[in-house]
Design a protein around this motif. Structure first.
Motif, mmCIF file in Angstrom:
data_model
loop_
_atom_site.group_PDB
_atom_site.id
_atom_site.type_symbol
_atom_site.label_atom_id
_atom_site.label_comp_id
_atom_site.label_asym_id
_atom_site.label_seq_id
_atom_site.Cartn_x
_atom_site.Cartn_y
_atom_site.Cartn_z
ATOM 1 N N UNK A 33 23.771 29.836 69.219
ATOM 2 C CA UNK A 33 22.741 30.738 69.744
ATOM 3 C C UNK A 33 21.640 31.024 68.724
ATOM 4 N N UNK A 34 21.951 30.894 67.431
ATOM 5 C CA UNK A 34 20.883 30.946 66.428
ATOM 6 C C UNK A 34 19.940 29.761 66.655
ATOM 7 N N UNK A 35 20.526 28.590 66.939
ATOM 8 C CA UNK A 35 19.723 27.391 67.234
ATOM 9 C C UNK A 35 18.859 27.613 68.483
ATOM 10 N N UNK A 36 19.432 28.244 69.508
ATOM 11 C CA UNK A 36 18.684 28.532 70.732
ATOM 12 C C UNK A 36 17.519 29.490 70.419
ATOM 13 N N UNK A 37 17.780 30.479 69.571
ATOM 14 C CA UNK A 37 16.726 31.428 69.174
ATOM 15 C C UNK A 37 15.604 30.694 68.454
ATOM 16 N N UNK A 38 15.960 29.792 67.540
ATOM 17 C CA UNK A 38 14.934 29.030 66.815
ATOM 18 C C UNK A 38 14.085 28.209 67.790
ATOM 19 N N UNK A 39 14.750 27.539 68.755
ATOM 20 C CA UNK A 39 14.027 26.725 69.732
ATOM 21 C C UNK A 39 13.070 27.583 70.555
ATOM 22 N N UNK A 40 13.546 28.756 70.959
ATOM 23 C CA UNK A 40 12.705 29.651 71.760
ATOM 24 C C UNK A 40 11.575 30.240 70.913
ATOM 25 N N UNK A 41 11.891 30.615 69.672
ATOM 26 C CA UNK A 41 10.912 31.327 68.836
ATOM 27 C C UNK A 41 9.742 30.438 68.435
ATOM 28 N N UNK A 42 9.991 29.146 68.196
ATOM 29 C CA UNK A 42 8.881 28.250 67.844
ATOM 30 C C UNK A 42 7.881 28.157 69.007
ATOM 31 N N UNK A 43 8.382 28.271 70.242
ATOM 32 C CA UNK A 43 7.484 28.278 71.402
ATOM 33 C C UNK A 43 6.791 29.629 71.551
ATOM 34 N N UNK A 44 7.513 30.705 71.243
ATOM 35 C CA UNK A 44 6.934 32.056 71.347
ATOM 36 C C UNK A 44 5.730 32.195 70.417
ATOM 37 N N UNK A 45 5.874 31.778 69.160
ATOM 38 C CA UNK A 45 4.750 31.939 68.220
ATOM 39 C C UNK A 45 3.584 31.024 68.593
ATOM 40 N N UNK A 46 3.895 29.859 69.153
ATOM 41 C CA UNK A 46 2.821 28.955 69.599
ATOM 42 C C UNK A 46 2.035 29.594 70.739
ATOM 43 N N UNK A 47 2.746 30.214 71.674
ATOM 44 C CA UNK A 47 2.083 30.856 72.823
ATOM 45 C C UNK A 47 1.299 32.092 72.401
#
Length: 460
Positions: free
Chosen positions: A322-336
């Motif tokens: 789930x840390x990996x899932x957070x990283x995947x989601x967060x890289x998209x969040x900061x891009x958006x």
């Protein structure tokens, strides 16, 4: 945007840009959706069609967005207006950029909430919730299901986790392109890949790797219907984060001398590889535990936790997962978040920090609509024949209307409005290779995306 600002707001290298753009492209959809739709639509046959769609539509549209951003050295609307003026055309084309930024803003309002789910699950797994539930196999599924239901229907929990996600994103974006975005991505993307590969090896040892591999890669053209081909086409377009203003904004920060053609191909390949590794990390666990591979988001937040609870070192590996899932989601969040922030800096002359806070707070306020939608609040229910709630409306509006329309207009703008010599200059291509890209932008991409749009709104 002044020349000094333009120079300071650049990626330090080609590597930094590729990492950032790949981070923007890699998201929750890569982790659960791609492997599933692949397995359901002929496995290897679907992959072949998907790669063809990436090559013929995804990469050319990405190149177009990056060219516009790099040429205009500005936020999407201004960059398009600049390139249109340079080509002797109306500045009203800038509306395409505005639509993209609005779409990204709306998407982030609910994506941040779902990213918050992943953050909550790091806490759940780390505190032993999964293994505690597994202590009684008879009630295991009910306990995990109740945990998920309680999370997504609890306004206070969702508000806490989505707020923390947005605060972290605001902090990163406020630091600027090099000290914020680039620094975060430089650590997050390699860490994401290491975790993903590590979990894949773990899954191969404790799960049913053979069944997962067969599900994902068995070539069966009989399962690949016209509908499946349209699914491949749609995912090829959406997975690269196109028509959201992201690639134009990131293109504006591209250093001189970096090949748009090579980097676009590299990003598309990296995005696809991450999606395939994600499938090989998740599906051995799914098949070994008799779980339903078509569970969608529920696969991540209900099915997989069931498996981790009863697996060797399940709490530890589940936490890393789930840390990996957070990283995947967060890289998209900061891009958006970068696009609306850059807009406020450029148009409203705000400082970077103030712009990040204003954009972040605006998204947080809008995210309350999705939070209360998940909680079933009556005021989020829609009428006037629309049905559903505000979250479902925003999801449908962005995925099925704004993004496909944006993609169609971007390809038309790049193929028919921008002077060919500008495209040649930015792509460093001439002769047959350039003619092929021009044909793809003028005819193949608009028609392909139009088919996705028509299928999404039920016309096909």
């Amino acid at each position: 945007m002044s020349t000094d600002t333009q120079v300071s707001n650049r990626w330090s290298s080609r590597y930094a840009y590729v990492l950032a753009a790949t981070g923007a492209a890699v998201g929750l959809g890569n982790i659960w959706k791609f492997p599933y739709i692949m397995g359901e639509n002929g496995g290897g046959a679907f992959v072949l069609v998907y790669l063809l769609c990436i090559l013929l539509i995804g990469i050319p549209v990405m190149m177009a967005e990056v060219i516009i951003g790099k040429r205009g050295r500005s936020t999407p609307a201004n960059a398009i207006a600049h390139v249109a003026a340079e080509s002797g055309r109306s500045s009203h084309w800038s509306l395409i950029g505005t639509i993209g930024v609005i779409a990204g803003f709306l998407i982030l309002s609910f994506y941040a909430v779902i990213a918050g789910w992943a953050a909550a699950y790091v806490f759940f797994s780390g505190s032993g919730e999964f293994s505690a539930a597994a202590a009684d196999p008879a009630t295991n599924a009910d306990v995990i299901g109740a945990l998920f239901t309680e999370l997504i229907t609890s306004v206070s929990q969702l508000m806490v986790w989505s707020t923390l996600t947005l605060i972290a994103a605001i902090y990163v974006i406020s630091k600027g392109v090099k000290k914020g975005l680039e620094t975060a991505i430089t650590y997050l993307m390699p860490a994401l890949l290491v975790l993903l590969v590590g979990i894949m090896f773990y899954s191969a040892v404790v799960g049913d790797f053979a069944a997962a591999f067969n599900f994902m890669f068995h070539v069966d053209f009989s399962q690949l219907t016209i509908e499946g081909a349209l699914v491949a086409l749609g995912h090829a377009f959406f997975t690269l984060s196109l028509a959201m203003g992201i690639m134009m904004t990131y293109g504006a920060y591209l250093p001189k001398g970096v090949s748009i053609v090579k980097t676009s191909i590299t990003i598309a390949i990296a995005d696809t590889i991450v999606a395939l590794i994600a499938g090989l990390a998740i599906y051995p666990i799914v098949f070994a535990n008799g779980l339903e591979p078509s569970a969608g988001p529920g696969l991540l937040f209900q099915s997989i936790p069931l498996a981790f609870g009863s697996m060797p070192y399940g709490d530890f590996v589940g936490t890393l997962f789930f840390i990996m899932i957070v990283f995947a989601a967060f890289t998209s969040v900061i891009a958006l978040l970068e696009s609306p922030t850059a807009y406020l800096v450029e148009r409203q002359k705000m400082s970077r920090t103030k712009a990040a806070i204003v954009a972040g707070v605006g998204i947080w306020v809008l995210s309350l609509c999705s939070i209360y939608s998940f909680a079933g609040a009556e005021w989020t229910k829609l009428s006037f024949g629309m049905g559903g709630d505000i979250f479902e409306f925003l999801d449908y509006l962005t995925a099925n209307i704004l993004l496909p329309l944006g993609g169609i207009f971007i390809s038309i703008f790049a193929g028919w409005v921008i002077k060919p010599n500008i495209l040649q200059e930015e792509l460093h291509l001439t002769g047959t290779p350039f003619v092929i890209i021009l044909i793809l932008l003028r005819f193949v991409a608009p028609i392909g995306i139009l088919l996705v749009f028509a299928n999404a709104i039920g016309l096909l």
